[in-house]
Design an enzyme around this catalytic site. Structure first.
Site, PDB file in Angstrom:
ATOM      1  N   ILE A 149       0.844  -1.189   0.000  1.00  0.00           N
ATOM      2  CA  ILE A 149       0.000   0.000   0.000  1.00  0.00           C
ATOM      3  C   ILE A 149       0.886   1.249   0.000  1.00  0.00           C
ATOM      4  CG2 ILE A 149      -1.786   1.281   1.245  1.00  0.00           C
ATOM      5  CD1 ILE A 149      -2.607  -1.386   2.550  1.00  0.00           C
ATOM      6  N   CYS A 150       0.660   2.143  -0.975  1.00  0.00           N
ATOM      7  CA  CYS A 150       1.353   3.427  -1.062  1.00  0.00           C
ATOM      8  C   CYS A 150       2.874   3.188  -1.094  1.00  0.00           C
ATOM      9  CB  CYS A 150       0.923   4.340   0.079  1.00  0.00           C
ATOM     10  SG  CYS A 150       1.327   6.080  -0.181  1.00  0.00           S
ATOM     11  N   GLU A 151       3.632   3.806  -0.200  1.00  0.00           N
ATOM     12  CA  GLU A 151       5.073   3.561  -0.200  1.00  0.00           C
ATOM     13  C   GLU A 151       5.372   2.086   0.071  1.00  0.00           C
ATOM     14  OE1 GLU A 151       9.220   5.079   1.936  1.00  0.00           O
ATOM     15  OE2 GLU A 151       7.287   5.354   2.939  1.00  0.00           O
TER      16      GLU A 151
END
Length: 369
Positions: A149-151
């Site tokens: 998720i995301c980074e």
């Protein structure tokens, strides 16, 4: 005219009275609410592995497990994984559990100045790899399903490229890949984080990290709040006021605020890699990003890939995510675009039952364990 004037005054007085009553009810609700009423990330879990400040959780099953391969959820350093289990009825993790998935999640902890020298290599080659190895040993399997998720999606991409034998299926959500595609759709309110970072000199970023030891969580909170200044200015009067008729809505509001304010510091060297190598120089999509002397080549990602993006994501604009399709080496690549913004795809009422169900259906088609 006099009667009309009296009617206008009467309506104004009535609205003022209703407003005061609403404020009074809101104050009474706030007085009743205690810290334990605003807890987040409460799904039943146990610590199964710990290394330095990194903790691996395994969640207790809530339904008969229907997938043979477990899923490891990896969030990034800019926020906390607790967003994936904000509350009982707004929880991606609970939705996965209810659909029979064996779920693990990695928590990177709360970095301090002593963690200033931790790098992407530490998080990918050591902490994430050791979590994957633990799960493989625990289940007697050669590979797991990884959900970034995301980074954390960037971590997962790098890991899948460098250790493809350890990943059976790769799921990415709101993950930046081409960091220079933020303006591709011409939406001026999107990609401000990318623009801000590209406007900084490498010396500016170096001095920021040198002065603080890390990338301060408070600074990133301020940066994110300035992406939507109108909403930031109004949420504690207009937004909060709108919850004073419904205690459940008020608790939803407070839980989100609790997550937003609990933003950890980002280890300094890893932050420099994120801001300079990825946001400024766009090395990941160019095939130039190196970890420990090895180049992260997205063409080495040959396992099935599911890439989920938010159609209205102003933090990770869709085109920055969709660039992955032409970059990976997998012949089994699928995208899902969901309505909503960066966090909304996980916590909004609309997304409940859509995100988790979409992920599990995709995994079941590829589960031969």
């Amino acid at each position: 005219m006099a009667a009309a004037k009296k009617s206008t005054v009467a309506r104004a007085l009535a609205e003022f009275s209703d407003f005061n009553l609403k404020l009074a009810r809101g104050q009474q609700m706030l007085d009743r609410i205690k810290d334990e009423h605003v807890e987040i990330a409460t799904a039943d879990k146990e610590v199964v592995f710990r290394e330095d400040k990194t903790t691996l959780y395994r969640y207790k099953p809530t339904a008969e497990r229907t997938l043979g391969i477990p899923v490891l959820v990896a969030y990034g350093q800019i926020g906390r994984y607790t967003m994936t289990d904000l509350q009982e009825d707004r929880s991606m993790l609970r939705n996965l559990l209810a659909l029979g998935v064996d779920v693990y999640a990695v928590d990177w902890g709360s970095p301090t100045r002593s963690d200033r020298w931790l790098t992407f290599e530490d998080y990918i080659d050591v902490y994430l790899n050791d979590c994957v190895e633990f799960i493989c040993r625990e289940h007697g399997i050669p590979a797991i399903n990884l959900l970034g998720i995301c980074e954390g999606g960037v971590f997962s991409l790098c890991y899948a490229a460098l250790y493809p034998e350890r990943i059976k299926n790769l799921i990415l959500t709101i993950t930046p890949v081409d960091f220079h595609q933020d303006q591709a759709e011409g939406r001026v309110n999107h990609g401000l984080l990318n623009l801000w970072t590209r406007g900084l000199g490498e010396d500016d970023i170096g001095q920021l990290i040198e002065a603080n030891g890390n990338l301060p969580g408070e600074l990133m909170s301020h940066v994110f709040s300035q992406m939507t200044p109108g909403a930031t200015l109004s949420k504690y009067n207009v937004g909060l006021l709108d919850t004073f008729d419904d205690e459940k809505k008020l608790l939803n509001f407070l839980r989100m605020e609790k997550w937003l304010t609990d933003r950890p510091h980002h280890p300094g060297e890893a932050a420099k890699q994120l801001l300079v190598n990825l946001y400024k120089n766009n090395e990941l999509i160019r095939g130039e990003f190196k970890l420990g002397g090895r180049t992260v080549d997205l063409k080495d990602i040959c396992m099935p890939v599911l890439n989920v993006y938010a159609k209205d994501d102003h933090i990770i604009p869709p085109k920055t995510t969709q660039a992955l399709g032409d970059a990976v080496g997998s012949d089994d690549y699928r995208e899902i675009g969901l309505d909503g913004g960066h966090v909304g795809v996980f916590v909004s009422g609309k997304s409940q039952g859509v995100l988790g169900k979409g992920i599990v259906e995709w995994l079941r088609e590829r589960d031969d364990a």
